[in-house]
Motif scaffolding. Structure first.
Motif, PDB file in Angstrom:
ATOM      1  N   LEU A  49       2.175  26.873 -30.161  1.00  0.00           N
ATOM      2  CA  LEU A  49       1.076  27.061 -31.112  1.00  0.00           C
ATOM      3  C   LEU A  49       1.299  26.238 -32.379  1.00  0.00           C
ATOM      4  CD1 LEU A  49      -1.523  28.391 -32.029  1.00  0.00           C
ATOM      5  CD2 LEU A  49      -0.213  30.412 -32.687  1.00  0.00           C
ATOM      6  N   ILE A  52       0.675  22.559 -31.538  1.00  0.00           N
ATOM      7  CA  ILE A  52      -0.747  22.237 -31.407  1.00  0.00           C
ATOM      8  C   ILE A  52      -1.401  22.209 -32.782  1.00  0.00           C
ATOM      9  CG2 ILE A  52      -2.966  23.029 -30.509  1.00  0.00           C
ATOM     10  CD1 ILE A  52      -1.330  24.422 -28.258  1.00  0.00           C
ATOM     11  N   THR A  53      -1.046  23.175 -33.617  1.00  0.00           N
ATOM     12  CA  THR A  53      -1.616  23.237 -34.961  1.00  0.00           C
ATOM     13  C   THR A  53      -1.268  21.971 -35.739  1.00  0.00           C
ATOM     14  OG1 THR A  53      -1.423  25.630 -34.872  1.00  0.00           O
ATOM     15  CG2 THR A  53      -1.772  24.661 -37.042  1.00  0.00           C
ATOM     16  N   LYS A 185      -8.602  22.145 -30.122  1.00  0.00           N
ATOM     17  CA  LYS A 185      -9.007  23.349 -30.852  1.00  0.00           C
ATOM     18  C   LYS A 185      -9.114  24.526 -29.887  1.00  0.00           C
ATOM     19  CE  LYS A 185     -10.534  23.669 -35.120  1.00  0.00           C
ATOM     20  NZ  LYS A 185      -9.685  24.195 -36.204  1.00  0.00           N
ATOM     21  N   GLN A 188      -5.757  25.634 -28.974  1.00  0.00           N
ATOM     22  CA  GLN A 188      -5.160  26.418 -30.054  1.00  0.00           C
ATOM     23  C   GLN A 188      -5.649  27.870 -30.014  1.00  0.00           C
ATOM     24  OE1 GLN A 188      -6.576  25.656 -34.087  1.00  0.00           O
ATOM     25  NE2 GLN A 188      -4.484  25.812 -34.856  1.00  0.00           N
ATOM     26  N   THR A 191      -4.110  29.592 -27.145  1.00  0.00           N
ATOM     27  CA  THR A 191      -2.688  29.888 -27.340  1.00  0.00           C
ATOM     28  C   THR A 191      -2.504  31.097 -28.263  1.00  0.00           C
ATOM     29  OG1 THR A 191      -2.245  27.542 -27.059  1.00  0.00           O
ATOM     30  CG2 THR A 191      -0.453  28.857 -27.904  1.00  0.00           C
TER      31      THR A 191
END
Ligand SMILES: *[C@@H]1O[C@H](CO)[C@@H](O)[C@H](O)[C@H]1NC(C)=O
Ligand SMILES: *[C@@H]1O[C@H](CO)[C@@H](O)[C@H](O)[C@H]1NC(C)=O
Ligand SMILES: *[C@@H]1O[C@H](CO)[C@@H](O)[C@H](O)[C@H]1NC(C)=O
Ligand SMILES: *[C@@H]1O[C@H](CO)[C@@H](O)[C@H](O)[C@H]1NC(C)=O
Ligand SMILES: *[C@@H]1O[C@H](CO)[C@@H](O)[C@H](O)[C@H]1NC(C)=O
Ligand SMILES: *[C@@H]1O[C@H](CO)[C@@H](O)[C@H](O)[C@H]1NC(C)=O
Length: 208
Positions: A49, A52-53, A185, A188, A191
């Motif tokens: 996470l 990805i962020t 997105k 995200q 996740t």
């Protein structure tokens, strides 16, 4: 109040189960100890996470795209449908019982799907491949570790087909970036849902 909290947690999970993958009921998934190992991977999912962020905030990877664009695309749409605020759907679902193996099976499918998306994007017409590919590779690496530790079958294999319908990328790298942003997105959001689901599984509430 306690009931309310419990309700919203289980509601979210049931939505995750029932909506997160259109073919979920068609897939026979068995987990034994491997399922528990997957729940133990929660640190890795948290790392995913964060990764990805950070990707979404990367100005090279997502150069000059509209970051307010809607989250989209097939499976990712269902993430929005899973939001706990949609209580009418939730009411319909709350009689079902929680199935840990089904939940983990859906999580695995998400991983397979999104790694196919990222993989295909690295082969598309990128603006700055030498910068972008290593970034995306590091995320793929985390997914690979997760798929290894979360394998669904007792023998460590899983039989999810690799052909999961990754998007076709166009010639314009701008269009692709915009599309990829929307998909990441979606990843995200998914996740975040997965992290909640794993928290719920490891709390053991569904076994009470
Ligand atoms: C993603 O994780 C990898 C491995 O931990 C790390 O090298 C990389 O910098 C991370 N990428 C981002 C964008 O955070
Ligand atoms: C995004 O990147 C900017 C700098 O490029 C930084 O100031 C900001 O804290 C980052 N946001 C997140 C959520 O990482
Ligand atoms: C969800 O339920 C709450 C009360 O349980 C209600 O106040 C709210 O309006 C509902 N939201 C929707 C979108 O139906
Ligand atoms: C849910 O359970 C209630 C009673 O426990 C029952 O009346 C209702 O028909 C059930 N709904 C579904 C969709 O099975
Ligand atoms: C990214 O990963 C692929 C496959 O693992 C590898 O072939 C490629 O060399 C890597 N590229 C970079 C720039 O790290
Ligand atoms: C992409 O490029 C190829 C060859 O350069 C061309 O044949 C094709 O029509 C292009 N596709 C689009 C959607 O522009």
């Amino acid at each position: 109040m306690a009931f309310g909290n419990f309700y919203s947690a289980s509601c979210l999970i049931l939505l995750l189960l029932s909506l997160s993958w259109r073919t979920s009921t068609a897939l026979p998934v068995r987990t034994g100890l491997s399922g528990e190992k997957c729940a133990d991977s929660s640190l890795l999912f948290e790392k995913l996470l964060q990764n990805i962020t950070a990707l979404l905030n990367d100005t090279e990877l997502f150069h000059r795209i509209d970051t307010d664009a809607a989250v989209v695309i097939s499976q990712a749409e269902t993430v929005l449908a899973c939001a706990p605020t949609q209580n009418s759907t939730c009411m319909m679902q709350r009689n079902s019982t929680f199935s840990e193996s089904e939940c983990l099976g859906n999580i695995m499918k998400d991983l397979v799907y999104y790694s196919a998306v990222i993989q295909s994007y690295t082969n598309s017409n990128l603006r700055l491949p030498e910068t972008e590919v290593p970034l995306l590779n590091s995320t793929l690496e985390i997914i690979r570790s997760l798929r290894k530790s979360c394998s669904l079958m007792p023998n460590g294999e899983n039989n999810i087909p690799e052909d999961v319908g990754a998007p076709k990328w166009e010639n314009s790298s701008y269009e692709n970036r915009q599309q990829m942003f929307k998909m990441m997105k979606g990843f995200q959001v998914r996740t975040i849902t997965i992290n909640r689901a794993l928290g719920y599984i490891s709390s053991g509430d569904h076994r009470k």
